[in-house]
Scaffold this motif. Structure first.
Motif, PDB file in Angstrom:
ATOM      1  N   GLY A  58       9.782  99.630 -21.570  1.00  0.00           N
ATOM      2  CA  GLY A  58       8.461  99.031 -21.694  1.00  0.00           C
ATOM      3  C   GLY A  58       7.624  99.862 -22.645  1.00  0.00           C
TER       4      GLY A  58
ATOM      5  N   GLU B  77       9.906  95.772 -13.851  1.00  0.00           N
ATOM      6  CA  GLU B  77       9.849  94.315 -13.982  1.00  0.00           C
ATOM      7  C   GLU B  77       8.596  93.725 -13.348  1.00  0.00           C
TER       8      GLU B  77
ATOM      9  N   SER C 202       1.443  91.027 -19.115  1.00  0.00           N
ATOM     10  CA  SER C 202       2.867  90.799 -18.861  1.00  0.00           C
ATOM     11  C   SER C 202       3.635  92.114 -18.867  1.00  0.00           C
ATOM     12  N   GLN C 203       4.859  92.062 -18.384  1.00  0.00           N
ATOM     13  CA  GLN C 203       5.721  93.247 -18.304  1.00  0.00           C
ATOM     14  C   GLN C 203       6.925  93.053 -19.226  1.00  0.00           C
ATOM     15  N   HIS C 204       6.652  93.037 -20.525  1.00  0.00           N
ATOM     16  CA  HIS C 204       7.753  92.845 -21.472  1.00  0.00           C
ATOM     17  C   HIS C 204       8.603  94.113 -21.508  1.00  0.00           C
ATOM     18  N   LEU C 205       9.921  93.923 -21.466  1.00  0.00           N
ATOM     19  CA  LEU C 205      10.860  95.039 -21.513  1.00  0.00           C
ATOM     20  C   LEU C 205      11.854  94.815 -22.650  1.00  0.00           C
ATOM     21  N   TYR C 206      12.006  95.830 -23.495  1.00  0.00           N
ATOM     22  CA  TYR C 206      12.948  95.775 -24.609  1.00  0.00           C
ATOM     23  C   TYR C 206      14.288  96.367 -24.165  1.00  0.00           C
TER      24      TYR C 206
ATOM     25  N   ARG D 104       4.241 101.040 -23.865  1.00  0.00           N
ATOM     26  CA  ARG D 104       2.849 101.124 -23.428  1.00  0.00           C
ATOM     27  C   ARG D 104       2.350 102.539 -23.624  1.00  0.00           C
TER      28      ARG D 104
ATOM     29  N   ARG E 291      16.136  99.453 -20.145  1.00  0.00           N
ATOM     30  CA  ARG E 291      15.109  98.493 -20.548  1.00  0.00           C
ATOM     31  C   ARG E 291      13.814  99.273 -20.683  1.00  0.00           C
TER      32      ARG E 291
ATOM     33  N   GLY F 275      15.708  96.113 -28.786  1.00  0.00           N
ATOM     34  CA  GLY F 275      15.377  94.726 -29.054  1.00  0.00           C
ATOM     35  C   GLY F 275      16.287  94.195 -30.148  1.00  0.00           C
TER      36      GLY F 275
ATOM     37  N   GLN G 158       5.304  93.901 -28.181  1.00  0.00           N
ATOM     38  CA  GLN G 158       4.815  93.253 -26.965  1.00  0.00           C
ATOM     39  C   GLN G 158       4.664  94.348 -25.907  1.00  0.00           C
TER      40      GLN G 158
ATOM     41  N   TRP H 103       3.766  96.495 -22.465  1.00  0.00           N
ATOM     42  CA  TRP H 103       3.960  96.441 -21.000  1.00  0.00           C
ATOM     43  C   TRP H 103       2.627  96.743 -20.332  1.00  0.00           C
TER      44      TRP H 103
END
Length: 816
Positions: free
Chosen positions: A286, A368, A266-270, A288, A284, A230, A257, A259
């Motif tokens: 996630g 994603e 939401s499916q936030h990906l760093y 979680r 990328r 990030g 944030q 995943w």
């Protein structure tokens, strides 16, 4: 590090022949031969039989490439190959570089001594997998049995390639060969990254991420580890020693944030970048916390997925390769299939053990879209060798694939195989000497794969087989519904009625299914009109389950009046398939938290065929997929008749908050009159199910063949509808129906309003020849309650074209 990409156009020839054709890399030999006009379309008719020689032949891939001084100046010059299928010898400038024996491994060979400045040639001789498998079977000290299919290449279980290439009960026998992954020349003196992987530790308002890089250094030396996650950047001096180096660092993400699976958040990906020694890896990530909870309880052994502290009911299907020809497995194709899965509220797919470890594109798309992956290792429906050589080969495969894939947020668990534990009891030879084969089984799935997973990814559960009762349990879990996961095939394989789904309470049902025919449009892609008959030769060639068509027909006569005409037969087969899956899923969903997952067989097809899929080979939605979009909705209302002759009305809520809902029950007769109406209100707990009402059938439907129930649910931002017949459809006297459809163009698609003068059932619209989907389909249409549907086309199409393509089906129109 320097790279010379070798993908692109190669030359393909039979070993010993001077004639060659262009071949795309990544790609396969069947696709190259088809594009060159050397073979007929293997999917048309029974052409598959005419192209079996391809898999029985040795093939040579070759190309020329240029190497400059900068590459040769490096200490290490290596060839990297992924997805090389399968038994291959590699030559550079006529000199043997190395051999491969496993399409699931990554091979890297030092090649500096074989390369020269300027022009070079590489040749990859791929030996016939068909002949290799047969040769290996003849050298076995004792039989290693495998499943039998109508058209197949035998003994594929002895070769580490995609098992279904050799034929399955839904797929063709096309023993492809080729180069499906990255192939390049790399050069470095300081170091190259072998793998990058991470481990997450979640705390209150923070997540610590340990980043590890495995680096091979030819000479050793000073460098720097640079990590960006990030907007966090970190640099660390590193001294590399010659050989393998493992370097790591830790970063802390504050207020991450998270995943979440599809439908849960939401499916936030760093963005993660790791650079060292002139090499770089980008991913990328996630963030979680995912746990597979298996606990002994008063029922047996639970099986549920917990993400970020929340128990998730897993809704989805089983995934097989997207095409029997690997060259067609493009990112665009994968995206379309996975988007359809997500649109049907699926949050998990099971990558099945008779297929393949998928491309990076697949897992990136699942990250994603929030589609969790139950990941089998590639062993299915057979027994396997346990020789030192075989086990060593498998260990390298597992270590590579696990390290390659473990950073994907979508990966939920690793599973040793598909049905191989149960297969110990399938074959006469293994039943007679189960101890011998059980020892082999344990050496492979626990002693080799289990240990490799524990080493390469201690962050995830290893589940030895599907179905099974967990590590250390070697019992046949085939019909066991109280422990772990189960495969429930009583309805299809044993020809039981759909209400047999009410007889089991699975903790997690990872396979169950029912077949249907594909659409007429798909059938026309492999058969001419004179073959439009269920028992025509081409139709039977595209039905790979022995007796499959007979089962569809026989079950149809239990529930429906015999349809007239081929189109109506196709339509009714899809209705029937959808009803089978709807019955099982809705019943099992209402059993949560005892049952915490349903993955039906299967999502997709590898070629145009009559099968268990909900998506046809083209990606077209079968009616099952439309029903799945409803029966997998976050909040549903459903009804069951119990053994006390009552109608139970349930609400299932997968949301993370309580839902207060109102359900309206209407009892309609078939003339379009409402005989009774009742309303119920209740609160469905987050991630739970609630019984709203029990009503005696004698009160609701004293004459079951004269009425049906229609249910509507409303709540805070949710709506769902359902219906219920009190007896078989064939016993109900349905009046003739007049349905009118009005079409107009709207933003993003075409709107169709349908209205009926009488109740109409399984009303289904089809835009024949146009790619796209309706927002709903296969529904009950009531008089005075018109429905408005929207069709979203995937290609440009005019209003006139859409109107001309429109077909409408419903139950009463299938018979006179």
């Amino acid at each position: 590090m320097r790279r010379l990409d070798l993908s692109g156009v190669w030359q393909l020839s039979q070993l010993g022949s001077e004639e060659s054709i262009p071949a795309q890399v990544p790609g396969d030999n069947y696709s190259a031969l088809l594009e060159a006009g050397k073979i007929p379309d293997p999917y048309w008719g029974d052409n598959e039989l005419a192209v079996q020689w391809v898999g029985q032949t040795d093939w040579v891939y070759s190309r020329r490439f240029t190497i400059d001084e900068d590459i040769l100046a490096e200490t290490s010059v290596f060839l990297s190959c992924e997805g090389l299928d399968t038994i291959a010898d590699i030559y550079i400038n006529g000199q043997h570089v190395g051999s491969t024996d496993n399409m699931f491994r990554r091979y890297r060979f030092e090649v500096k001594e074989y390369c020269r400045l300027g022009d070079n040639e590489i040749q990859i001789v791929i030996h016939s997998p068909v002949k290799t498998a047969v040769e290996r079977s003849g050298k076995l000290p004792y039989e290693i049995p495998h499943s039998q299919f109508p058209i197949q290449a035998p003994h594929v279980n002895l070769v580490r390639k995609t098992a279904c290439h050799g034929g399955w009960d839904w797929g063709p026998c096309l023993m492809v060969s080729g180069i499906y992954g990255h192939i390049y020349i790399g050069a470095t003196s300081l170091g190259r990254i072998e793998y990058v992987y991470t481990a997450q530790s979640h705390g209150d308002g923070m997540c610590k991420v340990e980043v590890t890089a495995e680096v091979i250094s030819p000479e050793g030396g000073e460098t720097e580890l640079q990590v960006t996650l990030g907007d966090i950047h970190q640099r660390k001096p590193v001294v590399l020693n010659p050989g393998m180096n493992i370097v790591s660092t830790e970063l802390t993400v504050v207020n991450p944030q998270l995943w979440w699976p599809n439908g849960s958040g939401s499916q936030h990906l760093y963005d993660l970048t790791v650079a060292i020694a002139g090499d770089e890896v980008r991913k990328r990530l996630g963030l979680r916390k995912l746990e597979v909870v298996t606990e002994e309880d008063d029922i047996g052994l639970s099986f549920k997925i917990r993400v970020n502290g929340v128990d998730i009911f897993c809704k989805g299907a089983n995934w097989i390769p997207a095409d029997a020809l690997p060259q067609r497995q493009t990112r665009e194709r994968l995206d379309e299939l996975l988007s359809s899965a997500a649109a049907a509220h699926m949050n998990m797919l099971r990558v099945w053990g008779g297929g393949q470890y998928e491309s990076d594109d697949f897992y990136e798309l699942c990250d994603e879209k929030g589609i969790m992956i139950w990941h089998d290792f590639m062993f299915s429906c057979a027994l396997y060798p346990a020789t030192k050589e075989f086990l060593a080969n498998v260990r390298e495969e597992v270590i590579h694939q696990v390290k390659r894939l473990r950073d994907h947020a979508c990966i939920a668990l690793w599973c040793g195989n598909n049905e191989c534990l149960g297969a110990l009891n399938w074959f006469e030879v293994s039943r007679r000497n189960r101890d011998r084969y059980l020892v082999d089984y344990d050496r492979l799935y626990e002693g080799t794969i289990g240990r490799a997973v524990d080493e390469a990814d201690p962050t995830r559960l290893y589940w030895p087989s599907s179905p099974c009762g967990g590590r250390g349990d070697y019992s046949d879990n085939w019909h066991e519904d109280s422990r772990g996961d189960m495969h429930y095939w009583t309805v299809w394989h044993e020809n039981a009625s759909f209400d047999a789904y009410f007889d089991v309470v699975p903790r997690f049902c990872s396979e169950f299914g029912y077949q249907s025919f594909p659409s007429l449009e798909t059938i026309a892609s492999f058969a001419p009109p004179d073959q439009f008959n269920p028992t025509a030769p081409f139709m039977e060639h595209h039905q790979r389950h022995p007796g499959g068509n007979s089962r569809i027909v026989e079950m149809m006569t239990r529930y429906f009046r015999v349809p007239e005409g081929f189109e109506n037969f196709i339509f009714l087969s899809q209705v029937q398939q959808g009803l089978a899956m709807k019955t099982g899923v809705e019943y099992w969903r209402h059993l949560q938290p005892i049952c915490m997952g349903t993955l039906y067989w299967q999502l997709n097809d590898v070629w145009p065929v009559c099968s268990w899929s909900s998506l046809e080979y083209s990606g077209r939605w079968k009616l099952l997929h439309y029903l799945a979009k409803r029966f997998y909705a976050p909040v549903i209302v459903t009804a069951f008749q119990n053994k006390e002759d009552e109608l139970e009305i349930w609400v299932v809520n997968d949301q993370h908050r309580e839902q207060t809902v109102t359900v309206t029950l209407q009892i309609w007769d078939f003339a379009g009159q409402i005989r009774k109406e009742e309303q119920y209100t209740g609160a469905a707990a987050a991630g739970g199910a609630v019984l709203l009402a029990k009503r005696p059938l004698a009160d609701l439907a004293p004459k079951p063949h004269e009425v049906f129930a229609f249910l509507e649910l409303t709540g805070d931002g949710v709506y769902h509808y359902n219906d219920h017949f009190f007896t078989e459809y064939k016993k109900c006297h349905l009046p003739d129906v007049s349905i009118k459809a009005a079409v107009k163009e709207v933003d993003g698609g075409y709107q169709v309003e349908v209205a009926s003068d009488m109740p109409a059932f399984f009303v289904s619209l089809e835009a024949r020849g146009i790619r796209g989907e309706f927002d709903d389909n296969c529904f009950t249409l009531l008089p005075g309650k018109p429905r408005t549907l929207v069709f979203t086309a995937k290609d440009a199409v005019s209003l006139e074209q859409f109107q001309n393509s429109l077909k409408l089906y419903h139950l009463r129109a299938t018979y006179r």
